[in-house]
Design an enzyme around this catalytic site. Structure first.
Site, PDB file in Angstrom:
ATOM      1  N   ALA A 214      47.305  61.218  32.441  1.00  0.00           N
ATOM      2  CA  ALA A 214      47.649  61.493  33.836  1.00  0.00           C
ATOM      3  C   ALA A 214      46.956  60.433  34.680  1.00  0.00           C
ATOM      4  CB  ALA A 214      47.191  62.880  34.263  1.00  0.00           C
TER       5      ALA A 214
ATOM      6  N   LYS B   8      49.836  70.729  29.825  1.00  0.00           N
ATOM      7  CA  LYS B   8      49.408  71.433  28.598  1.00  0.00           C
ATOM      8  C   LYS B   8      50.125  72.778  28.462  1.00  0.00           C
ATOM      9  CE  LYS B   8      46.406  68.461  26.888  1.00  0.00           C
ATOM     10  NZ  LYS B   8      46.863  67.559  25.819  1.00  0.00           N
TER      11      LYS B   8
ATOM     12  N   TYR C 158      41.444  69.465  36.571  1.00  0.00           N
ATOM     13  CA  TYR C 158      42.343  69.263  35.414  1.00  0.00           C
ATOM     14  C   TYR C 158      43.800  69.193  35.888  1.00  0.00           C
ATOM     15  CZ  TYR C 158      43.465  69.226  30.445  1.00  0.00           C
ATOM     16  OH  TYR C 158      43.901  68.869  29.191  1.00  0.00           O
TER      17      TYR C 158
HETATM   18  P1  NAD Z   1      41.503  59.638  23.670  1.00  0.00           P
HETATM   19  O1  NAD Z   1      41.479  58.829  24.934  1.00  0.00           O
HETATM   20  O2  NAD Z   1      40.659  59.178  22.562  1.00  0.00           O
HETATM   21  O3  NAD Z   1      42.985  59.841  23.158  1.00  0.00           O
HETATM   22  C1  NAD Z   1      44.105  59.894  24.027  1.00  0.00           C
HETATM   23  C2  NAD Z   1      45.174  59.062  23.360  1.00  0.00           C
HETATM   24  O4  NAD Z   1      46.389  59.123  24.105  1.00  0.00           O
HETATM   25  C3  NAD Z   1      44.779  57.581  23.270  1.00  0.00           C
HETATM   26  O5  NAD Z   1      44.807  57.161  21.936  1.00  0.00           O
HETATM   27  C4  NAD Z   1      45.857  56.893  24.075  1.00  0.00           C
HETATM   28  O6  NAD Z   1      46.194  55.627  23.566  1.00  0.00           O
HETATM   29  C5  NAD Z   1      46.996  57.884  23.926  1.00  0.00           C
HETATM   30  N1  NAD Z   1      48.041  57.622  24.909  1.00  0.00           N
HETATM   31  C6  NAD Z   1      47.968  57.681  26.261  1.00  0.00           C
HETATM   32  N2  NAD Z   1      49.144  57.271  26.798  1.00  0.00           N
HETATM   33  C7  NAD Z   1      49.954  56.956  25.760  1.00  0.00           C
HETATM   34  C8  NAD Z   1      51.293  56.461  25.650  1.00  0.00           C
HETATM   35  N3  NAD Z   1      52.041  56.198  26.735  1.00  0.00           N
HETATM   36  N4  NAD Z   1      51.799  56.250  24.413  1.00  0.00           N
HETATM   37  C9  NAD Z   1      51.075  56.507  23.297  1.00  0.00           C
HETATM   38  N5  NAD Z   1      49.820  56.966  23.340  1.00  0.00           N
HETATM   39  C10 NAD Z   1      49.269  57.180  24.561  1.00  0.00           C
HETATM   40  O7  NAD Z   1      41.077  61.117  24.145  1.00  0.00           O
HETATM   41  P2  NAD Z   1      41.084  62.510  23.355  1.00  0.00           P
HETATM   42  O8  NAD Z   1      40.206  63.385  24.195  1.00  0.00           O
HETATM   43  O9  NAD Z   1      40.774  62.318  21.939  1.00  0.00           O
HETATM   44  O10 NAD Z   1      42.580  63.021  23.559  1.00  0.00           O
HETATM   45  C11 NAD Z   1      43.407  63.424  22.481  1.00  0.00           C
HETATM   46  C12 NAD Z   1      44.109  64.731  22.825  1.00  0.00           C
HETATM   47  O11 NAD Z   1      43.157  65.771  22.843  1.00  0.00           O
HETATM   48  C13 NAD Z   1      44.799  64.737  24.179  1.00  0.00           C
HETATM   49  O12 NAD Z   1      46.016  65.442  24.075  1.00  0.00           O
HETATM   50  C14 NAD Z   1      43.828  65.527  25.021  1.00  0.00           C
HETATM   51  O13 NAD Z   1      44.437  66.134  26.137  1.00  0.00           O
HETATM   52  C15 NAD Z   1      43.372  66.545  24.001  1.00  0.00           C
HETATM   53  N6  NAD Z   1      42.155  67.286  24.346  1.00  0.00           N
HETATM   54  C16 NAD Z   1      41.030  66.612  24.673  1.00  0.00           C
HETATM   55  C17 NAD Z   1      39.894  67.323  25.000  1.00  0.00           C
HETATM   56  C18 NAD Z   1      38.634  66.602  25.396  1.00  0.00           C
HETATM   57  O14 NAD Z   1      37.752  67.218  25.994  1.00  0.00           O
HETATM   58  N7  NAD Z   1      38.463  65.332  25.060  1.00  0.00           N
HETATM   59  C19 NAD Z   1      39.900  68.722  24.996  1.00  0.00           C
HETATM   60  C20 NAD Z   1      41.075  69.384  24.644  1.00  0.00           C
HETATM   61  C21 NAD Z   1      42.211  68.659  24.325  1.00  0.00           C
END
Ligand code: NAD
Length: 257
Positions: free
Chosen positions: A96, A164, A157
């Site tokens: 986002a 989500k 958020y």
């Molecule tokens: P991260 O930044 O390591 O991973 C996010 C990924 O999304 C990155 O690899 C990025 O390249 C990819 N991405 C973004 N735009 C993209 C696009 N246009 N095409 C392809 N890939 C794209 O962060 P993360 O926290 O590991 O996030 C992974 C998932 O976990 C997400 O869905 C996030 O919402 C979810 N999540 C994260 C948390 C947290 O606290 N970190 C908690 C719950 C859920």
């Protein structure tokens, strides 16, 4: 390598670096014997993802920005050509615009809304559709990552919470569509983890602190715990589970006060 995922082929979307939840999932799938393929979003990330992938013996590392249908098609074509099928899809992608993760939700513009929903929710639908083609006749499992901001208001958020909610609803509809083919679709609702994506959320450090004080386990989750839950969901251990959103958050979501 022996393990409960020996012989299984898994395609992982969402590794940006070694702190990514997708990387924690990849490590646990690898530890259970799965063979892995990775995608990365853009050249900058390739430099980080390729060495990580090669470090665990993966030879399929492909570019994929999920806003580009051609790149998505190319990934699944190449995976089909190399592997002749697929067992596991890991979707750990969200995005986002920064301003939409700090200003009041009511200010969210049309473009910011579309971007968040496209990258964070619709991408699961299109990736699952392609994955299902490669899972035909063998069954399979899809797992995505979500967060409690879909169910309850988590300040800042914002549009990501709405994305989500759409993602979790998609998990249920996809589970219904693909269940007859023996393909299961589930989500892990993870507690906060310090990653690149998380650093875009205003006040994220306070979230970590709050969880460590209030969650039943009185701590934050370890990314490896999220990875091991993914192993459960995509392996035979979770063979009766589909359409589910499973919280891995040290219990935080059960608290009312
Ligand atoms: P991260 O930044 O390591 O991973 C996010 C990924 O999304 C990155 O690899 C990025 O390249 C990819 N991405 C973004 N735009 C993209 C696009 N246009 N095409 C392809 N890939 C794209 O962060 P993360 O926290 O590991 O996030 C992974 C998932 O976990 C997400 O869905 C996030 O919402 C979810 N999540 C994260 C948390 C947290 O606290 N970190 C908690 C719950 C859920």
């Amino acid at each position: 390598m022996a393990g409960i995922l020996a012989g299984k082929k898994a395609l992982i979307f969402g590794v940006a670096n070694d702190r990514s939840i997708a990387w924690a999932v990849a490590r646990e799938l690898h530890a259970q014997g799965a063979e892995l393929a990775f995608t990365y979003a853009g050249e900058v990330l390739e430099k980080r993802v390729r060495p990580l992938a090669e470090g665990i013996g993966s030879t399929i590392v492909l570019p994929c920005d999920v806003t580009r249908d051609q790149e998505i098609e190319a990934v699944f074509q190449e995976v089909g050509r190399r592997w002749g099928g697929l067992d596991i899809l890991v979707h750990a992608i969200a995005f986002a615009r920064k301003e939409d993760l700090s200003q009041p939700y009511v200010q969210t513009g049309r473009e910011g809304f579309h971007t968040a929903l496209d990258i964070s929710s619709y991408s699961l639908v299109v990736l699952t559709r392609h994955a299902a083609e490669l899972m035909k006749g063998r069954g399979g499992a899809v797992v995505t990552l979500t967060y409690m901001g879909s169910e309850k208001v988590v300040p800042n958020y914002n549009v990501m919470g709405v994305a989500k909610a759409a993602l979790e609803a998609s998990v249920r509809y996809l589970a219904h569509d693909l269940g007859p083919e023996g393909i299961r679709v589930n989500a892990i609702s993870a507690g906060p983890v310090k990653t690149l994506a998380a650093s875009g959320i205003a006040g994220f450090r306070d979230m970590l602190h709050l969880v460590s004080e209030r969650a039943p386990l009185r701590r934050n989750v370890d990314p490896a715990e999220i990875g091991r839950t993914a192993v459960y969901l995509v392996s035979d251990l979770g063979s009766g589970v589909t359409g589910e959103t499973l919280h891995v958050d040290a219990g935080y979501n059960v608290m009312g006060m």
